[in-house]
Design an enzyme around this catalytic site. Structure first.
Site, short mmCIF file in Angstrom:
data_model
loop_
_atom_site.label_atom_id
_atom_site.label_comp_id
_atom_site.label_asym_id
_atom_site.label_seq_id
_atom_site.Cartn_x
_atom_site.Cartn_y
_atom_site.Cartn_z
N ALA A 1 15.27 11.08 -0.91
CA ALA A 1 16.45 10.99 -0.04
C ALA A 1 17.40 9.90 -0.53
O ALA A 1 18.63 10.10 -0.52
CB ALA A 1 16.00 10.71 1.40
N VAL A 2 16.86 8.77 -0.97
CA VAL A 2 17.71 7.68 -1.46
C VAL A 2 18.48 8.16 -2.71
O VAL A 2 19.69 7.97 -2.82
CB VAL A 2 16.86 6.43 -1.81
CG1 VAL A 2 17.66 5.42 -2.62
CG2 VAL A 2 16.31 5.78 -0.53
N THR B 1 4.44 2.38 5.65
CA THR B 1 3.04 1.92 5.68
C THR B 1 2.29 2.79 6.67
O THR B 1 2.84 3.15 7.72
CB THR B 1 2.92 0.44 6.11
OG1 THR B 1 1.55 0.19 6.50
CG2 THR B 1 3.80 0.07 7.28
N ARG C 1 1.00 -5.12 -5.27
CA ARG C 1 1.22 -6.32 -4.46
C ARG C 1 1.43 -7.43 -5.48
O ARG C 1 0.60 -7.61 -6.38
CB ARG C 1 0.02 -6.61 -3.57
CG ARG C 1 -0.36 -5.40 -2.68
CD ARG C 1 -1.39 -5.79 -1.63
NE ARG C 1 -2.15 -4.64 -1.13
CZ ARG C 1 -1.75 -3.85 -0.14
NH1 ARG C 1 -0.59 -4.06 0.45
NH2 ARG C 1 -2.50 -2.84 0.26
N ARG D 1 -5.07 -2.59 8.88
CA ARG D 1 -4.98 -4.03 8.62
C ARG D 1 -5.30 -4.81 9.89
O ARG D 1 -6.37 -4.62 10.44
CB ARG D 1 -3.60 -4.39 8.06
CG ARG D 1 -3.63 -5.63 7.17
CD ARG D 1 -2.32 -5.87 6.51
NE ARG D 1 -2.14 -5.05 5.34
CZ ARG D 1 -2.69 -5.32 4.15
NH1 ARG D 1 -3.43 -6.37 3.98
NH2 ARG D 1 -2.48 -4.53 3.13
N ARG E 1 -17.61 14.91 14.17
CA ARG E 1 -18.02 15.30 15.53
C ARG E 1 -19.03 16.47 15.48
O ARG E 1 -19.99 16.50 16.22
CB ARG E 1 -16.78 15.69 16.34
CG ARG E 1 -17.08 16.17 17.72
CD ARG E 1 -17.53 15.07 18.64
NE ARG E 1 -16.43 14.39 19.26
CZ ARG E 1 -16.57 13.44 20.19
NH1 ARG E 1 -17.77 13.05 20.59
NH2 ARG E 1 -15.51 12.85 20.72
N GLY F 1 -10.30 12.67 21.01
CA GLY F 1 -11.14 12.62 22.21
C GLY F 1 -12.28 11.63 22.02
O GLY F 1 -13.43 11.89 22.43
N ASP G 1 0.06 1.81 8.52
CA ASP G 1 -0.41 0.97 9.64
C ASP G 1 0.47 1.04 10.89
O ASP G 1 0.02 0.67 11.98
CB ASP G 1 -0.52 -0.49 9.20
CG ASP G 1 -1.46 -0.66 8.01
OD1 ASP G 1 -2.34 0.20 7.83
OD2 ASP G 1 -1.30 -1.65 7.28
N ARG H 1 19.15 11.25 -3.75
CA ARG H 1 20.14 12.32 -3.53
C ARG H 1 21.30 11.85 -2.67
O ARG H 1 22.46 12.22 -2.94
CB ARG H 1 19.44 13.54 -2.93
CG ARG H 1 18.41 14.10 -3.94
CD ARG H 1 18.27 15.57 -3.93
NE ARG H 1 17.56 16.02 -5.12
CZ ARG H 1 16.73 17.04 -5.15
NH1 ARG H 1 16.50 17.75 -4.08
NH2 ARG H 1 16.15 17.39 -6.29
N GLY I 1 0.84 -1.20 0.00
CA GLY I 1 0.00 0.00 0.00
C GLY I 1 0.87 1.25 0.00
O GLY I 1 1.85 1.32 0.73
N MET J 1 -8.41 2.40 9.04
CA MET J 1 -7.55 1.35 8.51
C MET J 1 -6.55 0.87 9.57
O MET J 1 -6.57 1.33 10.71
CB MET J 1 -6.81 1.85 7.28
CG MET J 1 -7.63 1.82 6.02
SD MET J 1 -6.61 2.29 4.61
CE MET J 1 -7.72 1.83 3.27
O1 F6P Z 1 -1.40 -1.55 4.57
C1 F6P Z 1 -1.97 -0.32 4.27
C2 F6P Z 1 -3.45 -0.44 4.07
O2 F6P Z 1 -3.98 0.84 3.79
C3 F6P Z 1 -4.22 -1.09 5.23
O3 F6P Z 1 -4.46 -0.21 6.28
C4 F6P Z 1 -5.46 -1.58 4.53
O4 F6P Z 1 -6.02 -2.68 5.21
C5 F6P Z 1 -4.94 -1.99 3.19
O5 F6P Z 1 -3.72 -1.29 2.97
C6 F6P Z 1 -5.87 -1.71 2.04
O6 F6P Z 1 -5.31 -2.27 0.91
P1 F6P Z 1 -5.80 -1.95 -0.57
O7 F6P Z 1 -5.38 -0.56 -0.90
O8 F6P Z 1 -5.12 -2.98 -1.39
O9 F6P Z 1 -7.30 -2.05 -0.55
#
Ligand code: F6P
Length: 324
Positions: A25-26, A129, A75, A175, A158, A189, A131, A28, A14, A173
């Site tokens: 950065a890589v 990521t 992926r 995962r 809210r 909050g 996550d 440069r 993702g 999100m």
């Molecule tokens: O790993 C990053 C993420 O955004 C997760 O939070 C989420 O479950 C997943 O990728 C969603 O994947 P996709 O973009 O393939 O639907």
């Protein structure tokens, strides 16, 4: 050091805001160390189909502030198979690449670790990521921006929730992990958070709604998307049934969390990690992730980042209970 002449960088899994800052950065840092730098398009897919492009310093101008990844990402099921990794290795050799930098999450690092081990090839991982679920680093690139995106959206919800005296279940999100829900829950909050790492939360939520929740003008329940006792919609239905007087709504924030300009924190973290990854290659590190722990750069074996489980911060769990 002379043995490194040409390196490659790719983004995988993702996308995450700040990946472009890491690529910059890589590139440069590589050029500053007299290396040629190649970009691989669409992650491991491009490695298998031999999609390499040369990256000069100007190719990464004005990307530090952009979300997504200029190299594209994917992926790749083929890379999970040994045959796919053989093709990838052959293309690395064909392009005379001496070391590879992979920006991605745990799935990407599982592949990176295998490629490095099976072909004795230097691979350095940069955690990227939203996550934040990688063992061995306090932060992953994109997490801070995602948190700010969630906070932005929840603050808006809210307003309407309070105007209508509603209970809102907001799914975020992450995962299989609750890092986004926990930290953004504190920042917004939230009245409660439901994350896969903790069991018995639905009962706790019901207890809250039956007591203190009754006096709240609105309640925000942040729900992590990962496996938990029931789905977000099912939990909302249970609450609707038990508390018919409550006006319940569900909102799934989705991919908006992953977009937009990276925060200053993500840009700086990505810049530090990009430079650290090039340094690691030049210092003969072969199969590690560069991470951040207590604000210092760390080097963690790639296979550890994949096998070991990152725990949620106990202190944050305690304070969320105290502050609702
Ligand atoms: O790993 C990053 C993420 O955004 C997760 O939070 C989420 O479950 C997943 O990728 C969603 O994947 P996709 O973009 O393939 O639907």
């Amino acid at each position: 050091m002379e043995k490194f002449k040409k390196i490659a960088v790719l983004t995988s899994g993702g996308d995450a805001p700040g990946m472009n800052a890491a690529i910059r950065a890589v590139v440069r840092a590589g050029i500053a160390n007299k290396l040629k730098v190649m970009g691989v398009l669409r992650g491991y897919k491009g490695l298998i189909s031999n999609d390499f492009i040369k990256l000069e310093s100007t190719d990464v101008s004005k990307i530090i502030q952009t979300g997504g990844t200029i190299l594209g990402t994917a992926r790749s099921p083929e890379f999970r198979e040994p045959e796919g990794r053989v093709k990838a290795y052959e293309n690395l050799k064909k392009n005379q690449i001496d070391g590879l930098i992979v920006i991605g999450g745990d799935g990407s690092f599982a592949g990176a670790s295998l490629l490095s081990r099976e072909h004795n090839f230097p691979v350095i991982g940069i955690p990227g990521t939203i996550d934040n679920d990688l063992f061995g680093t306090d932060y992953t690139i994109g997490y801070d921006t995602a948190l700010n995106n969630v906070v932005d959206a929840v603050d808006k919800i809210r307003d309407t929730a309070t105007s209508h005296n509603r209970v809102f279940f907001i799914e975020v999100m992450g995962r299989e992990a609750g890092f986004i829900a926990l930290r953004s829950g504190i920042a917004c909050g939230a009245e409660a958070i439901l994350i896969p790492e903790i069991s018995g939360q639905t009962d706790k939520l019901k207890e809250f709604l039956a007591t203190r929740g009754k006096t709240r003008k609105s309640s925000i329940i942040l729900v992590a998307e990962g496996k938990k006792e029931s789905s977000t919609f099912d939990i909302a239905k249970i609450v609707e049934k038990e508390f018919p007087e409550m006006d319940v709504r569900v909102s799934i924030l989705g991919h908006i969390q992953r977009g937009g300009s990276p925060t200053a924190y993500d840009r700086v973290t990505a810049s530090r990690l990009g430079v650290a990854a090039v340094d690691a290659l030049l210092n003969d590190q072969r199969s590690i992730m560069v991470g951040i722990a207590d604000n210092d750069i760390t080097h963690v074996p790639l296979n550890k980042t994949v096998k070991l489980h990152k725990k949620v911060n106990e202190h944050l769990l305690e304070i969320i209970d105290l502050l609702i």
